[in-house]
Design an enzyme around this catalytic site. Structure first.
Site, PDB file in Angstrom:
ATOM      1  N   SER A 124      -1.849 -40.236 -36.855  1.00 45.10           N
ATOM      2  CA  SER A 124      -1.234 -40.740 -38.119  1.00 45.10           C
ATOM      3  C   SER A 124      -0.101 -41.841 -38.067  1.00 45.10           C
ATOM      4  O   SER A 124       0.251 -42.238 -39.173  1.00 45.10           O
ATOM      5  CB  SER A 124      -1.005 -39.731 -38.959  1.00 45.10           C
ATOM      6  OG  SER A 124      -2.327 -39.157 -39.849  1.00 45.10           O
ATOM      7  N   SER A 183      -2.349 -40.754 -41.639  1.00 47.74           N
ATOM      8  CA  SER A 183      -1.615 -40.210 -43.025  1.00 47.74           C
ATOM      9  C   SER A 183      -0.451 -41.035 -43.232  1.00 47.74           C
ATOM     10  O   SER A 183      -0.057 -40.966 -44.377  1.00 47.74           O
ATOM     11  CB  SER A 183      -1.672 -38.913 -43.015  1.00 47.74           C
ATOM     12  OG  SER A 183      -0.852 -38.400 -42.172  1.00 47.74           O
ATOM     13  N   LYS A 198       8.582 -41.017 -44.414  1.00 51.07           N
ATOM     14  CA  LYS A 198       7.139 -40.255 -44.850  1.00 51.07           C
ATOM     15  C   LYS A 198       7.713 -39.055 -45.608  1.00 51.07           C
ATOM     16  O   LYS A 198       8.414 -38.453 -45.503  1.00 51.07           O
ATOM     17  CB  LYS A 198       6.482 -40.105 -43.765  1.00 51.07           C
ATOM     18  CG  LYS A 198       5.200 -39.568 -43.907  1.00 51.07           C
ATOM     19  CD  LYS A 198       4.202 -39.394 -42.746  1.00 51.07           C
ATOM     20  CE  LYS A 198       2.971 -38.836 -43.016  1.00 51.07           C
ATOM     21  NZ  LYS A 198       2.130 -38.613 -41.967  1.00 51.07           N
TER      22      LYS A 198
END
Ligand code: GLN
Length: 483
Positions: free
Chosen positions: A175, A151, A76
């Site tokens: 997330s 997210s 990420k």
């Protein structure tokens, strides 16, 4: 080759069926071909990946082994990667190349993992749809008109589309688990303090935790093994031995006490999801688990408490992005105040600005007691509810999300509608508990997740239950059409 799980890749590499370099080239080609539809990557790191793959092959040729040695992954884009853009999904950090590796990145690299790239995400990890990224929305591979969740939506979409077997994510209020649920993956948020936050760009420091996203619990165990552990650079990292997660997968579920909170099945939950959750409970009962209704009476206060605490911490954490030391700086500032105002006004997107304002308000003199302190008290009550529940049961089970994925743009005009999607996930962050989401079926062709929560440091128990469930169900093996 792109269908292989991490566990299968480890076996294939050990048996010399293929090399890490071959596999890496196949996946990079697949990403180049298919990712334009999904937008799941912000940056690709082809050169680094090929160098790491060759190095892993050489280590294996020298007799080294290890489940992650030569395994392709992605990070990420809020994990700092030395010399590589680390954008956090924001214009503010579009030009930021991290000067060092996050502990998670360094640990996985040392274990021999191959980094294919940095995945798309909601700006500063704020969101549940992956629509707030400066780099554009990520699409759900199950239906390109739908959101993949957020997210960590880029990591989720990429893994679900078989662009790679596993990726890192972070979970401040859901997330990892929520995008896992919306894309048919298994995702684990570890106990707060289990995985180092050093070099992980902060959203809300008391809630943030890194963890794995993969297709199976078996693969989450492998990736978590490489991420977890004490880090003296993170003052909230906990010095607790890391168990062998893969060894925990095969325990029997005979007599396992599963608590199902009655508050989870109120209004707001899609009844079709409720049915799928009940099916997963029946499946676990067949494996010997015993189900008991429990109560988490303060759950209704979780969203308001979270949406005070998280923005409050974010407003403080994000004050460092001021256009002076690094990140975006506005053109031709007339004075220092103008530099601050325009750099932040132009560098941050609307959702980030909204949260900074909410957080700064909640922390300001006169409101601190009414909002922030109150929210902290609710946080303690929520934790106490869990402690009481875990006196009676071994794990807590329920839906990961109240609804399946929604259409791109559907909740853009109403931020609170998106906040409500976090109702089942944020309590684990407020209490610091580990949580896992795993595939439990489909509604209108869109995946649904079931969430498991366990006491502190019982990641192995979550992985055990999920693995046993996955040995007896096939939801997690379903592949989105076109991928
Ligand atoms: N959806 C939640 C939020 O927007 C959680 C995000 C996260 O876990 N990073 O704050």
């Amino acid at each position: 080759m792109h269908q292989l799980t991490l566990a299968e890749i480890a076996r294939g590499l050990a048996d010399k069926k293929f090399s890490s370099e071959e596999l890496t080239k196949v996946l990079l080609a697949r990403i180049a071909q298919l990712d334009p539809q999904l937008n799941s990557f912000i940056s690709l790191t082809e050169d680094l990946a090929l160098t790491q793959a060759k190095a892993a092959d050489a280590r294996r040729a020298n007799g080294e082994s290890g489940a992650l040695l030569g395994a392709p992954i992605a990070h990420k884009d809020l994990f700092c990667t030395q010399g590589i853009r680390t954008s956090c999904g924001s214009k503010m950090l579009d030009n930021f190349k991290a000067p060092y590796d996050a502990t998670v990145v360094a640990k996985l690299a040392a274990a021999g993992a191959v980094t294919l790239g940095k995945t798309n995400m909601d700006e500063f990890a704020m969101g549940s749809a992956n629509e707030s990224s400066y780099y554009g929305a990520v699409k759900n591979p199950w239906n390109l008109e739908y959101v993949p969740g957020g997210s960590s939506g880029g990591s989720a979409a990429a893994v679900a589309a078989r662009l790679l077997p596993a990726a890192t994510g972070t979970d401040t209020g859901g997330s990892i688990r929520q995008p896992a649920a919306l894309t048919n993956l298994t995702g684990l948020k570890p106990t707060y303090g289990r995985v180092s936050r050093w070099g992980m760009i902060a959203y809300a420091s008391s809630l943030d935790q890194g963890g794995p996203l993969a297709r199976t619990a078996e693969d989450c165990a492998i990736l978590l093994q490489g991420m977890a552990g004490f880090d003296p650079n993170d003052s909230t990292s906990i010095d607790e031995p890391v168990p062998d997660y893969s060894a925990s997968l095969n325990g029997s579920l005979q007599g396992l006490r599963i608590g199902v909170p009655k508050e989870y099945f109120g209004a707001g939950l899609d009844p079709r999801i409720a049915d799928l959750i009940h099916n997963s409970i029946k499946e676990l009962e067949k494996l010997g688990a015993v189900v008991k209704e429990i109560s988490l009476p303060n759950m209704q206060h979780a969203i308001p408490a979270y949406y005070v605490i998280a923005p409050a911490e974010a407003s403080s954490n994000l004050s460092r992005f001021d256009g002076v030391r690094f990140g975006y700086r506005c053109e031709n500032p007339v004075n220092l105040m103008d530099l601050y105002k325009r750099s932040r006004g132009e560098g941050f997107g609307p959702e980030v600005q909204r949260r900074i304002m909410v957080g700064a308000y909640a922390l300001s003199a006169g409101y601190y007691d009414a909002y922030y302190l109150k929210a902290q008290k609710i946080r303690r009550l929520i934790k106490n509810d869990f402690m009481a529940a875990f006196n009676e049961v071994d794990i807590i089970l329920g839906p990961t999300t109240p609804n399946p994925a929604w259409k791109l743009g559907a909740k853009n005009s109403d931020p609170v509608a998106a906040y409500l999607e976090d109702v089942y996930t944020i309590t684990a962050n407020l209490a610091g508990l580990p949580g896992l989401s795993m595939p439990a079926g489909f509604v209108d062709g869109l995946p649904v997740g079931v969430q498991l929560l366990a006491p502190y440091f019982q990641e192995g128990r979550l992985l055990n239950v999920a693995h046993q469930y996955q040995l007896h169900t096939d939801w997690h093996t379903r592949t989105p059409q076109g991928f």
